[in-house]
Scaffold this active site. Structure first.
Site, PDB file in Angstrom:
ATOM      1  N   ASP A   1       0.874  -1.205  -0.057  1.00 51.75           N
ATOM      2  CA  ASP A   1      -0.014  -0.013  -0.135  1.00 51.75           C
ATOM      3  C   ASP A   1       1.029   1.281  -0.002  1.00 51.75           C
ATOM      4  O   ASP A   1       1.529   1.468   0.887  1.00 51.75           O
ATOM      5  CB  ASP A   1      -0.944   0.211   1.330  1.00 51.75           C
ATOM      6  CG  ASP A   1      -1.970   1.275   1.278  1.00 51.75           C
ATOM      7  OD1 ASP A   1      -1.600   2.177   0.564  1.00 51.75           O
ATOM      8  OD2 ASP A   1      -2.426   1.284   2.201  1.00 51.75           O
TER       9      ASP A   1
ATOM     10  N   TYR B   1     -10.480  12.190 -11.012  1.00 48.41           N
ATOM     11  CA  TYR B   1      -9.393  11.557 -11.504  1.00 48.41           C
ATOM     12  C   TYR B   1      -8.344  12.749 -12.151  1.00 48.41           C
ATOM     13  O   TYR B   1      -7.251  12.764 -11.967  1.00 48.41           O
ATOM     14  CB  TYR B   1      -9.807  10.695 -12.861  1.00 48.41           C
ATOM     15  CG  TYR B   1      -8.355  10.209 -13.817  1.00 48.41           C
ATOM     16  CD1 TYR B   1      -7.758   9.228 -13.395  1.00 48.41           C
ATOM     17  CD2 TYR B   1      -8.317  10.822 -15.089  1.00 48.41           C
ATOM     18  CE1 TYR B   1      -6.627   8.863 -14.159  1.00 48.41           C
ATOM     19  CE2 TYR B   1      -7.171  10.512 -15.869  1.00 48.41           C
ATOM     20  CZ  TYR B   1      -6.465   9.224 -15.276  1.00 48.41           C
ATOM     21  OH  TYR B   1      -5.396   8.954 -15.978  1.00 48.41           O
TER      22      TYR B   1
ATOM     23  N   LYS C   1      -4.489  13.932 -11.041  1.00 50.41           N
ATOM     24  CA  LYS C   1      -3.485  13.559 -12.087  1.00 50.41           C
ATOM     25  C   LYS C   1      -2.776  14.983 -12.256  1.00 50.41           C
ATOM     26  O   LYS C   1      -1.483  15.127 -12.521  1.00 50.41           O
ATOM     27  CB  LYS C   1      -3.975  13.113 -13.444  1.00 50.41           C
ATOM     28  CG  LYS C   1      -4.151  11.587 -13.447  1.00 50.41           C
ATOM     29  CD  LYS C   1      -2.710  10.824 -12.963  1.00 50.41           C
ATOM     30  CE  LYS C   1      -2.786   9.370 -13.098  1.00 50.41           C
ATOM     31  NZ  LYS C   1      -1.739   8.525 -13.299  1.00 50.41           N
TER      32      LYS C   1
END
Length: 194
Positions: free
Chosen positions: A53, A145, A149
């Site tokens: 993780d 998203y 990013k």
């Protein structure tokens, strides 16, 4: 530089496996790091770290230390790990934003921070972050998203500035939609030929 020590996060995924294999094919030693519990295949001249993780600082540090010990350091870190979700702001919730932040940005920062001491010992350390075109121009349903990013994009810029004058470079690649089974299912009409 031959026989470099390479770390590829998201190394069990479609893109990560291709990136790792490309380095291995040119004679580099590759450590693939992934959240998945089991590697889908093996890699020549490489080792795998499964069940990692990357939002957990201790796990990221341990993976870097183990790879550096096994391969004599770390010369290149390629951050492929990440994920995608399509959800409009109106119909979505905070959970998707937190998930994208953790998968795409926090995981990148944590492993990069852990790898910096080893990269500084390399004669030519390299950090390559996989961003996305959506960081520059987001489409409908890509808010969480694209924002995460965009964070990768800005993290890369900050790293490049912080590391200016050192032996380490930091760059990002901003692909468009990559042709993967998951992306085909989520975005059946997407143009992956760009």
């Amino acid at each position: 530089m031959s026989e470099r020590s390479i770390m590829v996060t998201g190394g069990f995924g479609v893109l990560g496996r291709v990136v790792a294999a490309a380095f291995a094919d040119q004679g580099d030693r590759v450590a693939r790091v992934d959240f998945a519990p089991v590697a889908p295949d093996s890699i020549a001249r490489g080792m795998d770290f499964a069940g990692i993780d990357l939002t957990d600082t201790a796990m990221a540090e341990r993976a870097v230390a183990d790879a550096a010990n096994a391969h004599g350091g770390v010369d290149v870190l390629v951050n492929v790990a990440g994920g995608f979700t399509w959800q409009t702001v109106e119909d979505g919730g905070v959970d998707a934003w937190e998930k994208m932040f953790a998968m795409n940005l926090l995981s990148n920062m944590t492993i990069t921070r852990a790898a910096l001491p080893a990269l500084k010992r390399s004669p030519a350390g390299r950090i390559v972050n996989i961003g996305a075109q959506a960081a520059v121009q987001a489409g409908a349903g890509m808010g969480a998203y694209a924002a995460s990013k965009a964070g990768v994009h800005r993290l890369t810029e900050a790293l490049a500035a912080e590391l200016a004058g050192s032996n380490i470079t930091a760059n990002a690649i901003l692909p468009s939609i990559i042709d993967t089974p998951v992306n085909r299912a989520d975005m059946p009409d997407a143009d992956t030929a760009q």
